[in-house]
Scaffold this motif. Sequence first.
Motif, short mmCIF file in Angstrom:
data_model
loop_
_atom_site.label_atom_id
_atom_site.label_comp_id
_atom_site.label_asym_id
_atom_site.label_seq_id
_atom_site.Cartn_x
_atom_site.Cartn_y
_atom_site.Cartn_z
N SER A 167 0.83 -1.21 0.00
CA SER A 167 0.00 0.00 0.00
C SER A 167 0.86 1.25 0.00
O SER A 167 2.09 1.19 0.05
N ASN A 168 0.16 2.36 0.01
CA ASN A 168 0.79 3.65 0.26
C ASN A 168 1.53 3.59 1.60
O ASN A 168 1.24 2.73 2.42
N VAL A 169 2.47 4.48 1.79
CA VAL A 169 3.15 4.58 3.09
C VAL A 169 2.27 5.43 4.00
O VAL A 169 1.94 6.56 3.66
N GLU A 170 1.86 4.85 5.12
CA GLU A 170 1.08 5.59 6.12
C GLU A 170 2.04 5.96 7.25
O GLU A 170 2.51 5.10 7.98
N THR A 171 2.37 7.24 7.33
CA THR A 171 3.31 7.71 8.35
C THR A 171 2.54 8.02 9.63
O THR A 171 1.64 8.85 9.63
N VAL A 172 2.92 7.33 10.70
CA VAL A 172 2.28 7.53 12.00
C VAL A 172 3.18 8.43 12.84
O VAL A 172 4.38 8.17 13.00
#
Length: 185
Positions: free
Chosen positions: A131-136
Amino acid sequence: TTIGAAAGATNLWTIANNTSIPSTDIHYKSGEWRVRCVSADGCLSDLSDPINIEIIPIPTQPIATSNSPVCDGESIRLSTASVSGATYEWIGPNGFASNERQSIILDSDNTIDAGDYQVRVTVGGCISNYSNVETVVVHPKPVIDVPDVLANCVVIGSSVTIDAIPISGATPFIYSWTGPSGFTS
């Protein structure tokens, strides 16, 4: 390289011992596939045992989401849409891995859990792209110091002033005081 078709046959003969059928070809279908060959001296082999080929599309690339930003100690919630028959594979910072569609990291720690997360899905043995990179983002809790006022003498009937001194955290601060007998401010 095509070398011709046997008389009356519908086979296309090639020198290669494999074949590739583009997805745009009308023969690009699931089903039984067989092969035979002709030796250099002209002898024709028996038809091979059938192999069953099932064409399964690669799953659509999932979209990763989260409840970022969170504060240190709060839970991080990672999620992606449900895909029928899928298994899920999350990856993230410091070796994070999960097979849950909706993963929850309890009591997040900004030094360990902040970072980039991704997920991919597998359906029928076919694996999607990540997936897209989800930055937390995990914000640290503010730290305050309250100097001890007990060492000071207080005259009965006079006001008591207590100071809160911020040491770290994002400004501006909002304060909430509690004290004896249900005091709030």
